[in-house]
Design an enzyme around this catalytic site. Sequence first.
Site, PDB file in Angstrom:
ATOM      1  N   PRO A  62     -15.636  35.855  42.307  1.00 31.97           N
ATOM      2  CA  PRO A  62     -14.297  36.267  42.718  1.00 31.97           C
ATOM      3  C   PRO A  62     -13.138  35.776  41.848  1.00 31.97           C
ATOM      4  O   PRO A  62     -12.298  34.984  42.277  1.00 31.97           O
ATOM      5  CB  PRO A  62     -14.201  35.715  44.137  1.00 31.97           C
ATOM      6  N   CYS A  63     -13.032  36.323  40.656  1.00 31.38           N
ATOM      7  CA  CYS A  63     -11.905  35.977  39.780  1.00 31.38           C
ATOM      8  C   CYS A  63     -10.590  36.489  40.352  1.00 31.38           C
ATOM      9  O   CYS A  63      -9.523  35.998  39.980  1.00 31.38           O
ATOM     10  CB  CYS A  63     -12.138  36.494  38.363  1.00 31.38           C
ATOM     11  N   HIS A  64     -10.650  37.442  41.292  1.00 32.91           N
ATOM     12  CA  HIS A  64      -9.422  37.936  41.922  1.00 32.91           C
ATOM     13  C   HIS A  64      -8.741  36.857  42.757  1.00 32.91           C
ATOM     14  O   HIS A  64      -7.566  36.978  43.081  1.00 32.91           O
ATOM     15  CB  HIS A  64      -9.712  39.182  42.781  1.00 32.91           C
TER      16      HIS A  64
END
Length: 179
Positions: free
Chosen positions: A143-145
């Site tokens: 989850p780089c978001h």
Amino acid sequence: MTSPAASTATTCYTTLDSPLGALLLVGQESSTAPGGTALTSLSMPQQRGAAAVQPHWRRDSRPFTEVVRQLRAYFTGELFRFTLEFRTTGTEFQERVWQALEAIPYGTTTTYGRLAEGLGVSRADVRALGAAIGANPLLIVRPCHRVIGADGSMRGYAAGVEHKTALLTHEGTLQPTLI
């Protein structure tokens, strides 16, 4: 879960319709992965640096049954942490950053600075950290978001800031915008 890359494994792919558009799922055979396929890439439409289907890849949705099940459960709000086998081929630094992304809990965010501090990355190397995050081949599942600017702003996202905002809204981190 992460495992080292294998150069002789068969690469297969499929697509999955999602609230963000068609997702391209790419994987390699793995005797230890659920469904027999370790995920190597998950990309979205118009994503910068997205995987492109290669002629020698085999289109086959069957090996992605578990990946698809978990993604659908995520999008319906029933899954908060992915338990998939990944097989990525970044640099040692990129792999370290990507693994750190997995530790950011659903429904929360962190900043580039806090992530750098947790990894022992100097302030001078925060830009390199941002580049590693931007090269993440496994959007959504790594989850780089969930990494945002120190001021709360939506900094870059390989698939576009609008997708980042949609994911964080889905996870309850941001409030939906009323029109």
